[in-house]
Every structure is written in C-alpha cells, then in structure tokens.
Design an enzyme around this catalytic site. Structure first.
Site, PDB file in Angstrom:
ATOM      1  N   THR A  88     -20.935  20.259  -7.050  1.00 25.83           N
ATOM      2  CA  THR A  88     -21.697  20.776  -8.205  1.00 25.83           C
ATOM      3  C   THR A  88     -22.674  21.703  -7.608  1.00 25.83           C
ATOM      4  OG1 THR A  88     -21.864  18.313  -8.776  1.00 25.83           O
ATOM      5  CG2 THR A  88     -23.335  19.898  -9.796  1.00 25.83           C
ATOM      6  N   LYS A 164     -21.038  20.350 -16.086  1.00 30.54           N
ATOM      7  CA  LYS A 164     -21.440  19.446 -15.170  1.00 30.54           C
ATOM      8  C   LYS A 164     -23.062  19.299 -15.082  1.00 30.54           C
ATOM      9  CE  LYS A 164     -21.710  16.468 -11.564  1.00 30.54           C
ATOM     10  NZ  LYS A 164     -21.884  15.099 -11.809  1.00 30.54           N
ATOM     11  N   LYS A 234     -31.268  18.889  -6.450  1.00 35.62           N
ATOM     12  CA  LYS A 234     -30.619  20.179  -6.273  1.00 35.62           C
ATOM     13  C   LYS A 234     -29.870  20.354  -7.808  1.00 35.62           C
ATOM     14  CE  LYS A 234     -26.364  19.484  -5.382  1.00 35.62           C
ATOM     15  NZ  LYS A 234     -25.160  19.401  -6.111  1.00 35.62           N
TER      16      LYS A 234
HETATM   17  P1  NAP Z   1     -22.271  14.276   0.902  1.00 34.30           P
HETATM   18  O1  NAP Z   1     -21.839  12.923   1.222  1.00 34.30           O
HETATM   19  O2  NAP Z   1     -23.764  14.530   1.480  1.00 34.30           O
HETATM   20  O3  NAP Z   1     -21.240  15.139   2.013  1.00 34.30           O
HETATM   21  C1  NAP Z   1     -21.808  16.730   1.794  1.00 34.30           C
HETATM   22  C2  NAP Z   1     -20.636  17.209   2.536  1.00 34.30           C
HETATM   23  O4  NAP Z   1     -21.172  18.715   2.500  1.00 34.30           O
HETATM   24  C3  NAP Z   1     -20.319  16.749   4.161  1.00 34.30           C
HETATM   25  O5  NAP Z   1     -18.966  17.123   4.059  1.00 34.30           O
HETATM   26  C4  NAP Z   1     -21.171  17.953   4.718  1.00 34.30           C
HETATM   27  O6  NAP Z   1     -20.830  18.209   6.216  1.00 34.30           O
HETATM   28  C5  NAP Z   1     -20.964  19.115   4.148  1.00 34.30           C
HETATM   29  N1  NAP Z   1     -22.035  20.183   4.117  1.00 34.30           N
HETATM   30  C6  NAP Z   1     -23.397  20.031   3.906  1.00 34.30           C
HETATM   31  N2  NAP Z   1     -24.073  21.191   4.419  1.00 34.30           N
HETATM   32  C7  NAP Z   1     -23.220  21.963   4.863  1.00 34.30           C
HETATM   33  C8  NAP Z   1     -23.114  23.227   5.567  1.00 34.30           C
HETATM   34  N3  NAP Z   1     -24.189  24.043   5.685  1.00 34.30           N
HETATM   35  N4  NAP Z   1     -21.964  23.765   5.770  1.00 34.30           N
HETATM   36  C9  NAP Z   1     -20.691  23.051   6.036  1.00 34.30           C
HETATM   37  N5  NAP Z   1     -20.586  22.117   5.332  1.00 34.30           N
HETATM   38  C10 NAP Z   1     -22.034  21.330   4.869  1.00 34.30           C
HETATM   39  O7  NAP Z   1     -22.446  14.479  -0.722  1.00 34.30           O
HETATM   40  P2  NAP Z   1     -21.246  13.925  -1.788  1.00 34.30           P
HETATM   41  O8  NAP Z   1     -22.063  12.783  -2.234  1.00 34.30           O
HETATM   42  O9  NAP Z   1     -20.077  13.810  -1.206  1.00 34.30           O
HETATM   43  O10 NAP Z   1     -21.688  15.210  -2.601  1.00 34.30           O
HETATM   44  C11 NAP Z   1     -20.625  16.417  -2.544  1.00 34.30           C
HETATM   45  C12 NAP Z   1     -20.830  17.277  -3.957  1.00 34.30           C
HETATM   46  O11 NAP Z   1     -20.439  16.428  -4.885  1.00 34.30           O
HETATM   47  C13 NAP Z   1     -22.101  17.502  -4.217  1.00 34.30           C
HETATM   48  O12 NAP Z   1     -22.122  18.990  -4.851  1.00 34.30           O
HETATM   49  C14 NAP Z   1     -22.693  16.662  -5.203  1.00 34.30           C
HETATM   50  O13 NAP Z   1     -23.737  16.995  -6.383  1.00 34.30           O
HETATM   51  C15 NAP Z   1     -21.308  16.360  -6.068  1.00 34.30           C
HETATM   52  N6  NAP Z   1     -21.152  15.054  -6.769  1.00 34.30           N
HETATM   53  C16 NAP Z   1     -21.633  14.009  -6.285  1.00 34.30           C
HETATM   54  C17 NAP Z   1     -21.444  12.651  -6.616  1.00 34.30           C
HETATM   55  C18 NAP Z   1     -21.786  11.342  -6.106  1.00 34.30           C
HETATM   56  O14 NAP Z   1     -21.894  10.466  -6.677  1.00 34.30           O
HETATM   57  N7  NAP Z   1     -22.162  11.247  -4.859  1.00 34.30           N
HETATM   58  C19 NAP Z   1     -20.817  12.490  -8.050  1.00 34.30           C
HETATM   59  C20 NAP Z   1     -20.482  13.837  -8.572  1.00 34.30           C
HETATM   60  C21 NAP Z   1     -20.609  15.142  -7.948  1.00 34.30           C
HETATM   61  P3  NAP Z   1     -21.244  17.069   7.351  1.00 34.30           P
HETATM   62  O15 NAP Z   1     -20.318  15.954   7.246  1.00 34.30           O
HETATM   63  O16 NAP Z   1     -21.085  18.004   8.392  1.00 34.30           O
HETATM   64  O17 NAP Z   1     -22.723  16.799   6.993  1.00 34.30           O
END
Ligand code: NAP
Length: 287
Positions: A88, A164, A234
């Site tokens: 997102t 989204k 965010k």
């Molecule tokens: P998450 O578990 O916090 O994972 C974040 C990912 O981004 C990890 O792979 C992290 O790497 C990487 N990352 C963060 N900062 C970075 C940087 N500066 N450079 C390179 N890699 C970086 O988050 P998530 O829940 O999977 O969410 C991922 C996306 O999906 C977001 O945009 C979120 O809004 C969206 N989303 C989430 C959900 C939900 O329910 N969780 C639902 C729909 C959409 P590291 O492992 O090294 O930290």
C-alpha cells in the site's frame, strides 16, 4: 512462471509461500536475510531476484522502502517484464513508478491487497489491480495463487492505490465506530463481546472483515499485530495526502490520524491498528 519477490515481511512471506505452493519458480530477496519461504530461492540482491523473471512482485512496508529498491528493479528487470507492486503506497509514487518503468520499456502494475496475514497464508486476499490489460493478464497466476478474488480497477496504477486507500479509510472509520460504541456500552455495563457479535451480524451481515474487527476490539485483543499501528497511520496519512492533492477535505480521516498518532505516542507500536479504538476507552475513563 518465474516470479521475483521483493519483501518478505508478514504479507510478503505468506504470498511468496503461496506462489511456491502453486508451482511457480520464486526467487526472493528481503532486506533482512533468512526469510525466504521453503522452496523459494533466496537471492543476495534485488537485481538477482529480478533477473530473467517475467514478473517481480514487491511487498514492502511503505513508500520509502519501495523507493529504496526501485532503482535496482529498474536496472534488473528485462524489457517488457512487469513490476507488480502489492504494497500500500502513495498515489504519487504509483505514478512515478508507472512512468519510470515505461521509460525503460518495462511494465508497471499496482496490485494492492485487502486481507490480513492469515488471509494471505490461506490464499484469501482480495486484489484490486490496475495496469495495462496485457500486463494484468500476465499477472493472473500471481493473483490466483494469492487471492480469492481480483477486481481490476482500470489501466492507471494510481487508481489501484486510491482504491486501496479508500478501502482502508472505511476500515479506519469502522474501528473508530466500534471504539466509540463499545466504550459507551462498557460504561453502561453492557457486555461488549455480546454487543460485537450481534452488531456484526445485524449491521454487517456477519461479513468476515467487520466481524473480525468487532471481535478483536470488543476483546481488547491487539497483539500480535496483523496490521501494525504505524502502517495504519501511514495509510490514513496517504489518504489525506491524496485528498489534499485532489482538494477533497476528509475530516474523518483527520480524526483517525489523531487517534493513531495518540496510540503510537502511548508506545502501542506492537499493537494491531484496530487498537486505536482503545483511545476512545482511555478518553471515556475506562481502565
Ligand atoms: P511488515 O511485516 O512490517 O513487512 C515489511 C517489509 O518491508 C519487510 O520485508 C521489511 O524488511 C521491508 N522493509 C521495510 N523498510 C524497508 C526498507 N527501507 N528497505 C527495504 N525493505 C524494507 O509489513 P506487512 O504487514 O507485511 O505489510 C507490507 C505491505 O502490505 C504494507 O504496505 C502494508 O500497508 C500492506 N498491507 C498489509 C496488510 C496486513 O494486514 N498486514 C494488509 C494489506 C496490505 P525487513 O524484514 O528487513 O524488516
């Protein structure tokens, strides 16, 4: 299909595992190594994850993270290959990526998703992609592996991002609504959980997403986070950014932004964003 996968957080690792299970050849990269699912090839660089892949998916936290990997993707992707962005991210960044990939003869699809990590693990996400029709068609194997349904919203990737963000705006309003209603109910001595069960059925027809939020909010159950508080802030901030760019006042989004910020100020970083409803309990003087 050979799929590159960049970003193996909660959502990314679950989607990448679905791709492996569907029989695709997955070459994955993550900033912190060691997170590739079984059966995927862990790559030492983003360029390696992109090399010879028909589609490279990114599933990263935010705009900053996507911008960090964008240059390597622009160099690593073959001509005509597709960057399928599932994070997102802002409407503005979707526009910049669309143009940058086009300038390199590559294609860009924005395919943000609805559903939490458990839905991703089960292949039950809802996907709202936008991009050129031929590119969307070529991304179908990815959508089929990860989702229970795909609802394309046109050929401009920016429209997927906006769809989204509008969806998450509704979720934020639901969290605020449950938070206010349940604080009132609790102060009057009602059983919050019973109220959550009835209202989720009566008002939302028992649909899984509102039922899940109502249940967690009524039970004050916010850890471990499915969707983290900071990511919620965010998204609400990205909605307000889009509103400002298009000159659309969004007073309720401001309210959610304040409550998300207040939650982080209280150190609730490890909570699910549904936990911003707790601010309403705090304000009502409930323990
Ligand atoms: P998450 O578990 O916090 O994972 C974040 C990912 O981004 C990890 O792979 C992290 O790497 C990487 N990352 C963060 N900062 C970075 C940087 N500066 N450079 C390179 N890699 C970086 O988050 P998530 O829940 O999977 O969410 C991922 C996306 O999906 C977001 O945009 C979120 O809004 C969206 N989303 C989430 C959900 C939900 O329910 N969780 C639902 C729909 C959409 P590291 O492992 O090294 O930290």
């Amino acid at each position: 299909v050979r799929v590159g996968f960049v970003g193996l957080g909660k959502m990314g690792s679950a989607i990448a595992a679905r791709l492996v299970a569907a029989g695709h050849e997955v070459q994955a990269w993550n900033r912190t190594p060691g997170k590739a699912p079984k059966g995927a090839r862990e790559c030492a660089s983003i360029r390696e994850a992109a090399s010879n892949a028909a589609v490279v998916c990114t599933m990263l936290a935010d705009d900053k993270a996507v911008e960090t990997v964008a240059d390597d993707l622009l160099v690593g992707l073959a001509p005509k290959a597709i960057h399928c962005s599932m994070s997102t991210i802002s409407v503005a960044l979707c526009g910049r990526l669309r143009d940058a990939h086009a300038a390199k003869g590559q294609r860009f699809v924005a395919a943000p998703v609805f559903g939490r990590p458990d839905a991703a693990e089960a292949g039950k996400l809802w996907i709202v992609p936008a991009g050129a029709p031929d590119a969307l068609k070529e991304c179908e194997p990815v959508f089929l592996a990860a989702g229970q349904g795909t609802m394309p919203v046109g050929d401009d990737p920016q429209h997927a991002s906006l769809t989204k963000l509008c969806g998450n705006f509704f979720l934020a309003m639901m969290i605020e609504g449950f938070g206010e209603a349940f604080a009132l109910a609790e102060k009057a001595g009602l059983d919050r959980k019973r109220m959550a069960e009835s209202l989720a059925k009566i008002i939302f027809g028992g649909a899984p997403i509102p039922t899940g939020y109502a249940g967690r909010i009524a039970a004050n159950q916010f850890e471990p986070a499915g969707f983290a508080m900071a990511l919620g802030l965010k998204d609400v901030s990205l909605m307000l950014q889009a509103g400002e760019a298009l000159r659309v006042p969004m007073p309720l989004a401001h309210l959610a932004q304040e409550n998300l910020l207040a939650s982080l100020a209280k150190g609730r970083d490890g909570w699910d964003w549904g936990g911003f409803s707790q601010i309403l309990r705090d304000q009502a003087g409930l323990e």
